[in-house]
Design a protein around this motif. Structure first.
Motif, PDB file in Angstrom:
ATOM      1  N   ALA A  31       0.736  -1.245  -0.227  1.00  0.00           N
ATOM      2  CA  ALA A  31       0.135  -0.039  -0.112  1.00  0.00           C
ATOM      3  C   ALA A  31       0.909   1.256  -0.008  1.00  0.00           C
ATOM      4  O   ALA A  31       0.196   2.436  -0.259  1.00  0.00           O
ATOM      5  CB  ALA A  31      -0.984  -0.213   1.296  1.00  0.00           C
ATOM      6  N   HIS A  32       2.033   0.937   0.145  1.00  0.00           N
ATOM      7  CA  HIS A  32       3.072   2.452   0.222  1.00  0.00           C
ATOM      8  C   HIS A  32       4.320   2.089  -0.594  1.00  0.00           C
ATOM      9  O   HIS A  32       5.240   1.723  -0.317  1.00  0.00           O
ATOM     10  CB  HIS A  32       3.528   2.719   1.763  1.00  0.00           C
ATOM     11  N   PRO A  33       3.995   2.311  -1.773  1.00  0.00           N
ATOM     12  CA  PRO A  33       5.300   2.134  -2.958  1.00  0.00           C
ATOM     13  C   PRO A  33       6.219   2.960  -2.403  1.00  0.00           C
ATOM     14  O   PRO A  33       6.221   4.073  -2.133  1.00  0.00           O
ATOM     15  CB  PRO A  33       4.401   2.676  -4.359  1.00  0.00           C
ATOM     16  N   GLY A  34       7.343   2.284  -2.662  1.00  0.00           N
ATOM     17  CA  GLY A  34       8.851   2.911  -2.281  1.00  0.00           C
ATOM     18  C   GLY A  34       9.165   2.843  -0.765  1.00  0.00           C
ATOM     19  O   GLY A  34      10.308   3.340  -0.368  1.00  0.00           O
ATOM     20  N   ALA A  35       8.207   2.334  -0.118  1.00  0.00           N
ATOM     21  CA  ALA A  35       8.507   2.315   1.496  1.00  0.00           C
ATOM     22  C   ALA A  35       9.000   1.074   1.793  1.00  0.00           C
ATOM     23  O   ALA A  35       8.511  -0.052   1.517  1.00  0.00           O
ATOM     24  CB  ALA A  35       7.048   2.800   2.301  1.00  0.00           C
ATOM     25  N   ALA A  36       9.929   0.899   2.526  1.00  0.00           N
ATOM     26  CA  ALA A  36      10.616  -0.219   3.083  1.00  0.00           C
ATOM     27  C   ALA A  36       9.581  -0.753   4.525  1.00  0.00           C
ATOM     28  O   ALA A  36       9.369  -1.849   4.882  1.00  0.00           O
ATOM     29  CB  ALA A  36      11.983  -0.318   3.763  1.00  0.00           C
ATOM     30  N   ALA A  37       9.096   0.372   4.970  1.00  0.00           N
ATOM     31  CA  ALA A  37       8.356   0.233   6.322  1.00  0.00           C
ATOM     32  C   ALA A  37       7.659   1.778   6.405  1.00  0.00           C
ATOM     33  O   ALA A  37       8.136   2.525   6.221  1.00  0.00           O
ATOM     34  CB  ALA A  37       9.041  -0.082   7.560  1.00  0.00           C
ATOM     35  N   VAL A  38       6.544   1.460   7.536  1.00  0.00           N
ATOM     36  CA  VAL A  38       5.801   2.587   7.727  1.00  0.00           C
ATOM     37  C   VAL A  38       5.448   2.410   9.114  1.00  0.00           C
ATOM     38  O   VAL A  38       4.923   1.451   9.575  1.00  0.00           O
ATOM     39  CB  VAL A  38       4.445   2.717   7.040  1.00  0.00           C
ATOM     40  N   VAL A  39       5.984   3.363  10.016  1.00  0.00           N
ATOM     41  CA  VAL A  39       5.986   3.156  11.429  1.00  0.00           C
ATOM     42  C   VAL A  39       5.031   4.647  11.981  1.00  0.00           C
ATOM     43  O   VAL A  39       5.842   5.587  11.765  1.00  0.00           O
ATOM     44  CB  VAL A  39       7.342   3.216  11.864  1.00  0.00           C
ATOM     45  N   GLY A  40       4.083   4.275  12.452  1.00  0.00           N
ATOM     46  CA  GLY A  40       3.433   5.411  13.046  1.00  0.00           C
ATOM     47  C   GLY A  40       2.869   6.470  11.912  1.00  0.00           C
ATOM     48  O   GLY A  40       2.857   7.736  12.093  1.00  0.00           O
ATOM     49  N   GLY A  41       2.698   5.910  10.696  1.00  0.00           N
ATOM     50  CA  GLY A  41       2.249   6.814   9.874  1.00  0.00           C
ATOM     51  C   GLY A  41       3.532   7.318   9.061  1.00  0.00           C
ATOM     52  O   GLY A  41       3.527   8.306   8.024  1.00  0.00           O
ATOM     53  N   GLN A  42       4.861   7.097   9.496  1.00  0.00           N
ATOM     54  CA  GLN A  42       5.843   7.791   8.863  1.00  0.00           C
ATOM     55  C   GLN A  42       6.795   6.823   7.835  1.00  0.00           C
ATOM     56  O   GLN A  42       6.785   5.670   8.561  1.00  0.00           O
ATOM     57  CB  GLN A  42       6.800   8.538   9.712  1.00  0.00           C
ATOM     58  N   ARG A  43       7.174   7.137   6.736  1.00  0.00           N
ATOM     59  CA  ARG A  43       7.808   6.155   5.773  1.00  0.00           C
ATOM     60  C   ARG A  43       9.193   5.991   6.356  1.00  0.00           C
ATOM     61  O   ARG A  43      10.016   6.992   6.646  1.00  0.00           O
ATOM     62  CB  ARG A  43       7.574   6.499   4.608  1.00  0.00           C
ATOM     63  N   ILE A  44       9.570   4.875   6.284  1.00  0.00           N
ATOM     64  CA  ILE A  44      11.309   4.556   6.109  1.00  0.00           C
ATOM     65  C   ILE A  44      11.355   4.184   4.430  1.00  0.00           C
ATOM     66  O   ILE A  44      10.853   2.958   4.121  1.00  0.00           O
ATOM     67  CB  ILE A  44      11.552   3.602   6.963  1.00  0.00           C
ATOM     68  N   THR A  45      11.963   4.894   3.665  1.00  0.00           N
ATOM     69  CA  THR A  45      11.919   4.790   2.246  1.00  0.00           C
ATOM     70  C   THR A  45      12.981   3.673   1.964  1.00  0.00           C
ATOM     71  O   THR A  45      13.966   3.554   2.835  1.00  0.00           O
ATOM     72  CB  THR A  45      12.114   5.842   1.632  1.00  0.00           C
ATOM     73  N   VAL A  46      12.702   2.834   0.778  1.00  0.00           N
ATOM     74  CA  VAL A  46      13.853   2.118   0.551  1.00  0.00           C
ATOM     75  C   VAL A  46      15.200   2.743   0.283  1.00  0.00           C
ATOM     76  O   VAL A  46      16.193   2.007   0.293  1.00  0.00           O
ATOM     77  CB  VAL A  46      13.466   1.252  -1.016  1.00  0.00           C
ATOM     78  N   SER A  47      15.077   3.970  -0.286  1.00  0.00           N
ATOM     79  CA  SER A  47      16.367   4.656  -0.504  1.00  0.00           C
ATOM     80  C   SER A  47      16.997   5.000   0.978  1.00  0.00           C
ATOM     81  O   SER A  47      18.387   4.895   0.735  1.00  0.00           O
ATOM     82  CB  SER A  47      15.922   6.127  -1.439  1.00  0.00           C
ATOM     83  N   GLN A  48      16.192   5.342   1.955  1.00  0.00           N
ATOM     84  CA  GLN A  48      16.918   5.655   3.205  1.00  0.00           C
ATOM     85  C   GLN A  48      17.384   4.316   3.605  1.00  0.00           C
ATOM     86  O   GLN A  48      18.728   4.340   4.133  1.00  0.00           O
ATOM     87  CB  GLN A  48      15.777   6.011   4.027  1.00  0.00           C
ATOM     88  N   LEU A  49      16.812   3.189   3.647  1.00  0.00           N
ATOM     89  CA  LEU A  49      17.248   2.044   3.905  1.00  0.00           C
ATOM     90  C   LEU A  49      18.505   1.749   3.230  1.00  0.00           C
ATOM     91  O   LEU A  49      19.704   1.231   4.005  1.00  0.00           O
ATOM     92  CB  LEU A  49      16.421   0.837   3.657  1.00  0.00           C
ATOM     93  N   GLU A  50      18.537   1.629   1.947  1.00  0.00           N
ATOM     94  CA  GLU A  50      19.688   1.553   1.075  1.00  0.00           C
ATOM     95  C   GLU A  50      20.900   2.311   1.370  1.00  0.00           C
ATOM     96  O   GLU A  50      22.059   1.788   1.501  1.00  0.00           O
ATOM     97  CB  GLU A  50      19.440   1.552  -0.361  1.00  0.00           C
TER      98      GLU A  50
END
Length: 229
Positions: A31-50
């Protein structure tokens, strides 16, 4: 002092503590394209993770002598991407639990200096500490201050709860706070990075992430148990 406080905090990982609490949320969708995770409505993006993973790999490369040693370091840190993501999520869970408990999440310069000085003394110097954090917890040197800040926050949470994490009751209380915070944050993990949770039976899910405040003294706890056996 730090070693004793850390020991009391990290003992929450024993089977008795994990088995005593309800499962943390474990979900995931596209449901959240480009997101590695959503925590409390805030995205941790795949780019941030990488980016975080790249920091570790670069630090490993800088710390090794030649491709053979680097390859060994990579082999020892298998699953780095998943572990890094779950560390990032778990740190946010801790922050929420501390906030819910009324813990001041601000960490003073003095607190940071005292903790680092103690750890450097144990490790044999600043460089040695950075190397240890990199090897044991996959924390790049540039993230060490951030990691120590979270460690202090975990200790403050345990103190605020008034629990003795060397006891099953204290361990359960600490984990109960994290479990509640996890539910409140409604964690949505991208399935490609695994699942999230701790089961009632004590099966560890992705909470085996290599984050110092959670894992640092788990090995020490086992050693203590062997000494008292």
């Amino acid at each position: 002092m730090h070693r004793r406080n850390s020991r009391r905090t990290a003992l929450v990982l024993t089977t008795a503590a994990i088995a005593a609490i309800p499962a943390l949320t474990a979900c995931g969708s596209e449901a959240h394209p480009g997101a590695a995770a959503v925590v409390g409505g805030q995205r941790i993006t795949v780019s941030q993770l990488e980016s975080r993973v790249s920091e570790v790999r670069q630090a490993q490369q800088d710390a090794t002598d030649g491709s053979a040693q680097y390859e060994q370091a990579v082999a020892k840190s298998g699953g780095l991407t998943r572990n890094t993501l779950h560390t990032m999520v778990l740190d946010r869970v801790l922050h929420r639990a501390a906030t819910d408990a009324g813990v001041s999440v601000s960490v003073s310069r003095k607190e940071m200096q005292e903790m680092r000085a103690g750890l450097e003394q144990q490790a044999g110097g600043s460089k040695q500490l950075e190397t240890a954090w990199l090897q044991q917890y996959n924390v790049a040197p540039k993230r060490l201050t951030e990691s120590l800040r979270t460690e202090i926050e975990a200790q403050k949470l345990a103190s605020s709860l008034g629990v003795d994490t060397q006891t099953p009751t204290g361990q359960a209380a600490f984990w109960k706070a994290l479990s509640q915070a996890s539910k409140e944050l409604n964690i949505d993990l991208n399935p490609r990075y695994g699942s999230w949770g701790v089961t009632k039976s004590g099966t560890v899910g992705r909470v085996d992430a290599k984050t110092p405040w959670l894992t640092q003294v788990t090995q020490q706890a086992s050693a203590d148990q062997q000494q008292t056996a």
